[in-house]
Design a protein around this motif. Structure first.
Motif, PDB file in Angstrom:
ATOM      1  N   UNK A 147       0.849  -1.201   0.000  1.00  0.00           N
ATOM      2  CA  UNK A 147       0.000   0.000   0.000  1.00  0.00           C
ATOM      3  C   UNK A 147       0.880   1.245   0.000  1.00  0.00           C
ATOM      4  N   UNK A 148       1.899   1.257   0.849  1.00  0.00           N
ATOM      5  CA  UNK A 148       2.818   2.395   0.895  1.00  0.00           C
ATOM      6  C   UNK A 148       3.531   2.613  -0.424  1.00  0.00           C
ATOM      7  N   UNK A 149       3.967   1.544  -1.043  1.00  0.00           N
ATOM      8  CA  UNK A 149       4.636   1.646  -2.343  1.00  0.00           C
ATOM      9  C   UNK A 149       3.704   2.173  -3.424  1.00  0.00           C
ATOM     10  N   UNK A 150       2.471   1.671  -3.434  1.00  0.00           N
ATOM     11  CA  UNK A 150       1.485   2.141  -4.413  1.00  0.00           C
ATOM     12  C   UNK A 150       1.171   3.621  -4.207  1.00  0.00           C
ATOM     13  N   UNK A 151       1.061   4.022  -2.943  1.00  0.00           N
ATOM     14  CA  UNK A 151       0.818   5.438  -2.653  1.00  0.00           C
ATOM     15  C   UNK A 151       1.958   6.301  -3.190  1.00  0.00           C
ATOM     16  N   UNK A 152       3.209   5.923  -2.864  1.00  0.00           N
ATOM     17  CA  UNK A 152       4.361   6.731  -3.302  1.00  0.00           C
ATOM     18  C   UNK A 152       4.454   6.803  -4.814  1.00  0.00           C
ATOM     19  N   UNK A 153       4.185   5.697  -5.489  1.00  0.00           N
ATOM     20  CA  UNK A 153       4.229   5.704  -6.963  1.00  0.00           C
ATOM     21  C   UNK A 153       3.155   6.633  -7.532  1.00  0.00           C
TER      22      UNK A 153
END
Length: 160
Positions: A147-153
Motif C-alpha cells: 500500500x505504501x509503495x502504491x501510494x508513493x508511486x
C-alpha cells in the motif's frame, strides 16, 4: 453574492488581518501571530508552532486570504509595529516560484517547499496511520508495504 457572503469574505483581507493583529497585540503580549493564507492553514500552522515552540506557546492565526495579502501585511508590520518580532508569515510555494521569480526570503517569512501546505499532510506515514489506526490493518501485515509503495508511486506521478 449575498450580503452575508460579502461580510464573510471581508474577514479574509489584509485590512481585517491587520485590525485583528493590532487588537490582539495589545492584549496578548506573549502570543505569537501567524499570518496565513486560508482556512486550512488556520488549523495547520498553530499546531506546528506548538510542536516547535512548545505546548505553552500561544499562537494566534490570522487569515489574510491569499499569498499576496500575507506579503502585504508583512510589509505593513515588519519593522514598524512594536510586536513585529512576534509575527511569523506563511505562504505556499507559488507557480511564479517555478518560473524563477522566487519570493524574497526573510527570517520570519516561511514558504512551503511544495505548492500547498496540504501536501505535507499526504505522506506515506499518514497513509500508514490511516490503514493501521483507522482501518485496523496490522503493522506486520505485508500488504502495508505494498500500500505504501502504491501510494508513493501514485503521488510521484501526480507530482511531476
Amino acid at each position: 453574492m449575498s450580503f452575508l457572503d460579502s461580510l464573510c469574505a471581508t474577514k479574509a483581507t489584509p485590512s481585517a488581518a491587520w485590525l485583528e493583529f493590532t487588537q490582539f497585540a495589545v492584549r496578548k503580549r506573549e502570543s505569537i501571530f501567524l499570518f496565513v493564507e486560508g482556512r486550512l492553514d488556520m488549523a495547520f500552522y498553530p499546531a506546528m508552532a506548538r510542536r516547535y515552540l512548545g505546548s505553552d506557546c500561544d499562537p494566534i492565526p490570522l487569515k489574510c486570504g491569499n499569498r499576496e495579502a500575507v506579503l502585504s501585511v508583512r510589509l505593513r508590520i515588519h519593522g514598524l509595529h512594536p510586536a513585529a518580532d512576534r509575527c511569523l508569515y506563511f505562504v505556499d510555494k507559488d507557480y511564479t516560484d517555478i518560473h524563477g521569480a522566487e519570493t524574497e526570503r526573510e527570517e520570519r517569512l516561511f514558504v512551503t517547499e511544495v505548492h500547498s501546505v496540504e501536501n505535507y499532510l499526504v505522506t506515506r506515514e499518514a497513509v500508514q496511520i490511516v490503514w493501521t489506526e483507522v482501518w485496523g490493518l496490522s503493522l506486520s501485515d505485508p500488504a502495508l508495504e505494498a500500500i505504501g509503495g502504491a501510494f508513493e508511486e501514485g503521488f510521484r506521478r501526480l507530482s511531476v
